[in-house]
Design an enzyme around this catalytic site. Structure first.
Site, PDB file in Angstrom:
ATOM      1  N   GLU A  52       0.817  -1.282   0.114  1.00  0.00           N
ATOM      2  CA  GLU A  52       0.030  -0.051   0.100  1.00  0.00           C
ATOM      3  C   GLU A  52       0.812   1.277  -0.118  1.00  0.00           C
ATOM      4  O   GLU A  52       1.965   1.328   0.691  1.00  0.00           O
ATOM      5  CB  GLU A  52      -0.821   0.131   1.223  1.00  0.00           C
ATOM      6  CG  GLU A  52      -1.795   1.106   1.211  1.00  0.00           C
ATOM      7  CD  GLU A  52      -2.677   0.838   2.453  1.00  0.00           C
ATOM      8  OE1 GLU A  52      -2.222   0.529   3.778  1.00  0.00           O
ATOM      9  OE2 GLU A  52      -3.954   0.972   2.398  1.00  0.00           O
ATOM     10  N   ARG A 129      -5.052  -3.624   0.242  1.00  0.00           N
ATOM     11  CA  ARG A 129      -6.304  -3.066   0.141  1.00  0.00           C
ATOM     12  C   ARG A 129      -6.473  -2.939  -1.577  1.00  0.00           C
ATOM     13  O   ARG A 129      -5.908  -3.205  -2.275  1.00  0.00           O
ATOM     14  CB  ARG A 129      -6.378  -1.722   0.734  1.00  0.00           C
ATOM     15  CG  ARG A 129      -6.425  -1.798   2.221  1.00  0.00           C
ATOM     16  CD  ARG A 129      -6.932  -0.471   2.661  1.00  0.00           C
ATOM     17  NE  ARG A 129      -6.855  -0.328   4.118  1.00  0.00           N
ATOM     18  CZ  ARG A 129      -7.904  -0.876   4.831  1.00  0.00           C
ATOM     19  NH1 ARG A 129      -8.763  -1.634   4.472  1.00  0.00           N
ATOM     20  NH2 ARG A 129      -7.625  -0.920   6.291  1.00  0.00           N
TER      21      ARG A 129
HETATM   22  N1  DCP Z   1      -6.577   5.173   5.387  1.00  0.00           N
HETATM   23  C1  DCP Z   1      -7.741   5.699   5.000  1.00  0.00           C
HETATM   24  N2  DCP Z   1      -8.524   5.686   4.176  1.00  0.00           N
HETATM   25  C2  DCP Z   1      -8.229   4.741   3.157  1.00  0.00           C
HETATM   26  C3  DCP Z   1      -7.117   3.929   3.077  1.00  0.00           C
HETATM   27  C4  DCP Z   1      -6.260   4.123   4.384  1.00  0.00           C
HETATM   28  O1  DCP Z   1      -7.919   6.804   5.892  1.00  0.00           O
HETATM   29  N3  DCP Z   1      -8.808   4.788   2.007  1.00  0.00           N
HETATM   30  C5  DCP Z   1      -5.739   5.198   6.341  1.00  0.00           C
HETATM   31  C6  DCP Z   1      -5.901   4.333   7.763  1.00  0.00           C
HETATM   32  C7  DCP Z   1      -4.585   4.259   8.103  1.00  0.00           C
HETATM   33  C8  DCP Z   1      -3.498   4.435   6.918  1.00  0.00           C
HETATM   34  O2  DCP Z   1      -4.513   5.097   6.129  1.00  0.00           O
HETATM   35  O3  DCP Z   1      -4.454   5.319   9.143  1.00  0.00           O
HETATM   36  C9  DCP Z   1      -3.344   2.966   6.497  1.00  0.00           C
HETATM   37  O4  DCP Z   1      -4.341   2.112   6.731  1.00  0.00           O
HETATM   38  P1  DCP Z   1      -4.250   0.562   6.320  1.00  0.00           P
HETATM   39  O5  DCP Z   1      -5.311  -0.028   7.267  1.00  0.00           O
HETATM   40  O6  DCP Z   1      -4.780   0.431   4.945  1.00  0.00           O
HETATM   41  O7  DCP Z   1      -2.738   0.031   6.635  1.00  0.00           O
HETATM   42  P2  DCP Z   1      -2.190  -0.334   7.660  1.00  0.00           P
HETATM   43  O8  DCP Z   1      -0.536  -0.021   7.609  1.00  0.00           O
HETATM   44  O9  DCP Z   1      -2.666   0.055   8.992  1.00  0.00           O
HETATM   45  O10 DCP Z   1      -2.460  -1.973   7.623  1.00  0.00           O
HETATM   46  P3  DCP Z   1      -1.591  -3.174   8.416  1.00  0.00           P
HETATM   47  O11 DCP Z   1      -1.337  -2.766   9.671  1.00  0.00           O
HETATM   48  O12 DCP Z   1      -2.911  -4.223   8.527  1.00  0.00           O
HETATM   49  O13 DCP Z   1      -0.527  -3.699   7.640  1.00  0.00           O
END
Ligand code: DCP
Length: 262
Positions: A52, A129
């Site tokens: 991502e 995602r």
């Molecule tokens: N986010 C958001 N809106 C989106 C996509 C992401 O507000 N359409 C935000 C939420 C998090 C950050 O971006 O603060 C990254 O979100 P993810 O849950 O997609 O990624 P993570 O790094 O938290 O995933 P993981 O810890 O599961 O690997």
């Protein structure tokens, strides 16, 4: 001549797209999607994982200047959009959702790498995602919470539907892996990993996002607008398990995903 060679390359690309299975890994913030994606990148030589683009949202100017000329106005610095969104959701959520979905569209539109297509009969491309969870989980949630107003939501849905329809099979998915865990577990992991911009996130925000995931993947009550998503296969995995240092569990997860693809 140019025409026919162009057509040839379009045909090749379409053929390549048809031979690649595209999956997205979905789940709440901090559930462990990146760890799981890394695990899958070792599942086979014809598997490719696209991480991502969070860092792009943390430094918009740099992300854009990698694609085109520096931004027109040098006095103004485009900043950390992730931080801006969490600090002032009403002002920045729409902008954030536009940029995050755009950066993901750009990634999903990249043709599959050549080595992936040569490696085996079925190549697998895994995304963390997708442009669909951007809309049906995050943007929708922000709209319901009031961070995106009804005009912005109408505009968002309009361009999102238009682009998905225009891009067609290039941005479609064949399956979804849902890493499911209680919001409390995600909260603990979020605090532990300490991404600065996210430190103000409260448990109730994760609960609203959890509900959006459950509505779509478990209760199937989310109204999706694209035919290919209506009956898309969903593999639900227990994201509360600590699989990072458990090789037996990792093998079990990889087997489940491989079977899911059959
Ligand atoms: N986010 C958001 N809106 C989106 C996509 C992401 O507000 N359409 C935000 C939420 C998090 C950050 O971006 O603060 C990254 O979100 P993810 O849950 O997609 O990624 P993570 O790094 O938290 O995933 P993981 O810890 O599961 O690997």
């Amino acid at each position: 001549l140019q025409h026919s060679s162009q057509r040839h390359s379009i045909n090749q690309t379409m053929d390549a797209i048809a031979r690649v299975k595209r999956l997205s890994i979905e789940g709440n913030i901090a559930v462990g999607k990146s760890t799981f994606a890394r695990l899958l990148s070792n599942a086979g030589r014809n598997w490719e994982v696209t991480p991502e683009p969070v860092s792009k949202w943390q430094n918009v100017e740099e992300a854009i200047s990698q694609i085109r000329q520096p931004l027109p106005s040098p006095q103004q610095t485009a900043g950390n959009l992730l931080q801006m969104m969490y600090q002032d959701p009403k002002r920045w959520s729409y902008t954030f959702q536009t940029f995050s979905c755009m950066s993901r569209m750009r990634t999903q539109l990249q043709p599959p790498p050549v080595q992936l297509l040569q490696a085996g009969d079925v190549a697998v491309q895994v995304y963390e995602r997708s442009i669909y969870s951007d809309r049906y989980i995050f943007a929708q949630n922000m709209f319901e919470l009031g961070g995106i107003n009804s005009t912005e939501w109408a505009v968002y849905q309009d361009w999102h539907s238009f682009l998905v329809e225009q891009f067609g099979p290039k941005v479609q998915l064949e399956g979804i892996i849902y890493l499911r865990a209680p919001p409390q577990t995600c909260m603990e992991r979020l605090t532990r990993r300490g991404r600065e911009e996210e430190q103000g996130i409260q448990l109730d925000y994760l609960e609203t996002l959890h509900k959006q995931h459950e509505n779509w993947f478990i209760n199937k009550s989310t109204k999706v607008h694209f035919e290919h998503l209506k009956n898309i296969p969903v593999l639900v995995l227990d994201g509360s398990l600590e699989f990072e240092s458990d090789s037996e569990m990792q093998t079990k997860f990889i087997t489940e995903v491989t079977n899911f693809l059959q």
